[in-house]
Design a protein around this motif. Structure first.
Motif, PDB file in Angstrom:
ATOM      1  N   UNK A 132       7.955   7.421   0.418  1.00 16.46           N
ATOM      2  CA  UNK A 132       8.174   7.471   1.941  1.00 16.46           C
ATOM      3  C   UNK A 132       6.946   7.250   2.840  1.00 16.46           C
ATOM      4  N   UNK A 133       5.941   7.636   2.462  1.00 17.20           N
ATOM      5  CA  UNK A 133       4.652   7.522   2.888  1.00 17.20           C
ATOM      6  C   UNK A 133       4.235   6.005   3.276  1.00 17.20           C
TER       7      UNK A 133
ATOM      8  N   UNK B 128      11.370   4.019   7.955  1.00 19.36           N
ATOM      9  CA  UNK B 128      10.924   2.674   8.393  1.00 19.36           C
ATOM     10  C   UNK B 128      11.496   2.427   9.602  1.00 19.36           C
ATOM     11  N   UNK B 129      12.705   2.672   9.986  1.00 17.03           N
ATOM     12  CA  UNK B 129      13.275   2.113  11.088  1.00 17.03           C
ATOM     13  C   UNK B 129      13.162   3.008  12.240  1.00 17.03           C
ATOM     14  N   UNK B 130      12.927   4.394  11.917  1.00 17.00           N
ATOM     15  CA  UNK B 130      12.493   5.254  13.074  1.00 17.00           C
ATOM     16  C   UNK B 130      11.172   5.090  13.560  1.00 17.00           C
ATOM     17  N   UNK B 131      10.092   4.927  12.624  1.00 16.19           N
ATOM     18  CA  UNK B 131       8.887   4.579  12.739  1.00 16.19           C
ATOM     19  C   UNK B 131       8.579   3.617  13.826  1.00 16.19           C
ATOM     20  N   UNK B 132       9.448   2.428  13.539  1.00 19.43           N
ATOM     21  CA  UNK B 132       9.377   1.148  14.203  1.00 19.43           C
ATOM     22  C   UNK B 132       9.904   1.390  15.704  1.00 19.43           C
TER      23      UNK B 132
ATOM     24  N   UNK C  97       0.812   2.967   8.652  1.00 19.27           N
ATOM     25  CA  UNK C  97       0.404   2.085   9.994  1.00 19.27           C
ATOM     26  C   UNK C  97       1.242   2.647  11.230  1.00 19.27           C
ATOM     27  N   UNK C  98       2.180   3.250  11.134  1.00 15.87           N
ATOM     28  CA  UNK C  98       2.791   4.193  12.219  1.00 15.87           C
ATOM     29  C   UNK C  98       1.976   4.955  12.797  1.00 15.87           C
TER      30      UNK C  98
END
Length: 282
Positions: free
Chosen positions: A84-85, A62-66, A90-91
């Protein structure tokens, strides 16, 4: 949509009848502050390609996708892929692949390799499963296009081996192989209480940065062969071990003298200077 709390995720796991696998080295990161810190430690820019191994419930994903990176996460456990998905839903450029990242001790899985760039830079950021940490790091470092950086959370014992100086108790072939190509920096210590289930060992975040002056592929392969040979008997002298490769102890002593090395030194006393020896004929 806000991130679910660890209590909420734990309830979902229990409803699924999930039990962490020791064989898979499953210890989930449950502190969101640490997940954010690791993402910062990776020093990534939007659009950069990133592989995450073992996303688990997706706290780090989540932090990496952000950050807006092009994320490819690889999760072996089918029960965790959905979580995980959801974490990266939304990313724009995030994928969670269900696969074992390793097809064997010395090779990545084909479906993982297919998703890696042939030439473009890419990075690894992960809370690496304890069972896969060492082989994955070594295999990734030996790819034709290795990761430019690897920012990973590992058990402290392995981090000590990566950061060890020659001659110390922790110095060995894994550290020699990785430090031939990468600069290693230990970034932060992580106590057991930030994981579920709680491991019996401490952990640490380490960053490996690909060196610009690294040797070429043929030289690396020669180096690896030499390291395999020398560390099979790490307490034997260099003259003794090298003599088996170059036609006897006398030839080995002469070669070591030319290189400014003491024939009585042992493999565990050498750093990547041993790379110089790999230039000699097999």
């Amino acid at each position: 949509m806000s991130a679910p709390s660890w209590a909420q995720l734990r309830a979902r796991l229990e409803a699924m009848g999930f039990r962490p696998s020791k064989a898979l080295g499953q210890n989930f990161l449950i502190d969101p502050n640490l997940a954010r810190a690791i993402a910062r430690d990776a020093r990534l820019r939007p659009g950069e390609r990133v592989m995450e191994v073992g996303p688990g419930c997706g706290a780090l994903s989540r932090e990496l996708a952000a950050l807006g990176v092009r994320l490819r996460a690889v999760e072996i456990d089918r029960r965790l892929v959905e979580l995980a998905r959801e974490a990266v839903a939304g990313a724009a450029h995030a994928e969670v692949l269900r696969a074992d990242v390793l097809a064997g001790k010395h090779v990545l899985a084909a479906e993982v390799l297919d998703r890696l760039p042939d030439e473009d830079p890419w990075h690894v950021v992960a809370n690496l499963p304890y069972s896969a940490g060492t082989p994955f790091l070594v295999v990734a470092s030996r790819l034709p296009n290795p990761p430019r950086s690897m920012t990973v959370l590992l058990q402290r014992e392995l981090v000590d081996r990566l950061a060890a100086e020659p001659g110390g108790r922790s110095w060995g072939p894994v550290g020699a192989r990785l430090r031939l190509l990468y600069d290693v920096a230990v970034l932060r210590q992580v106590p057991p209480g930030l994981f579920w289930p709680r491991p019996r060992v401490d952990s640490a975040v380490v960053r490996l940065e690909l060196r610009s002056d690294r040797p070429g592929p043929e030289e690396v392969r020669a180096f690896d062969r030499l390291v395999d040979h020398l560390f099979q008997a790490r307490r034997k002298t260099l003259a003794s071990r090298l003599g088996l490769l170059v036609g006897g102890r006398e030839a080995a002593v002469g070669l070591l003298g030319e290189l400014g090395l003491d024939p009585q030194d042992r493999p565990e006393d050498l750093d990547a200077l041993v790379f110089m020896l790999s230039q000699q004929p097999d």
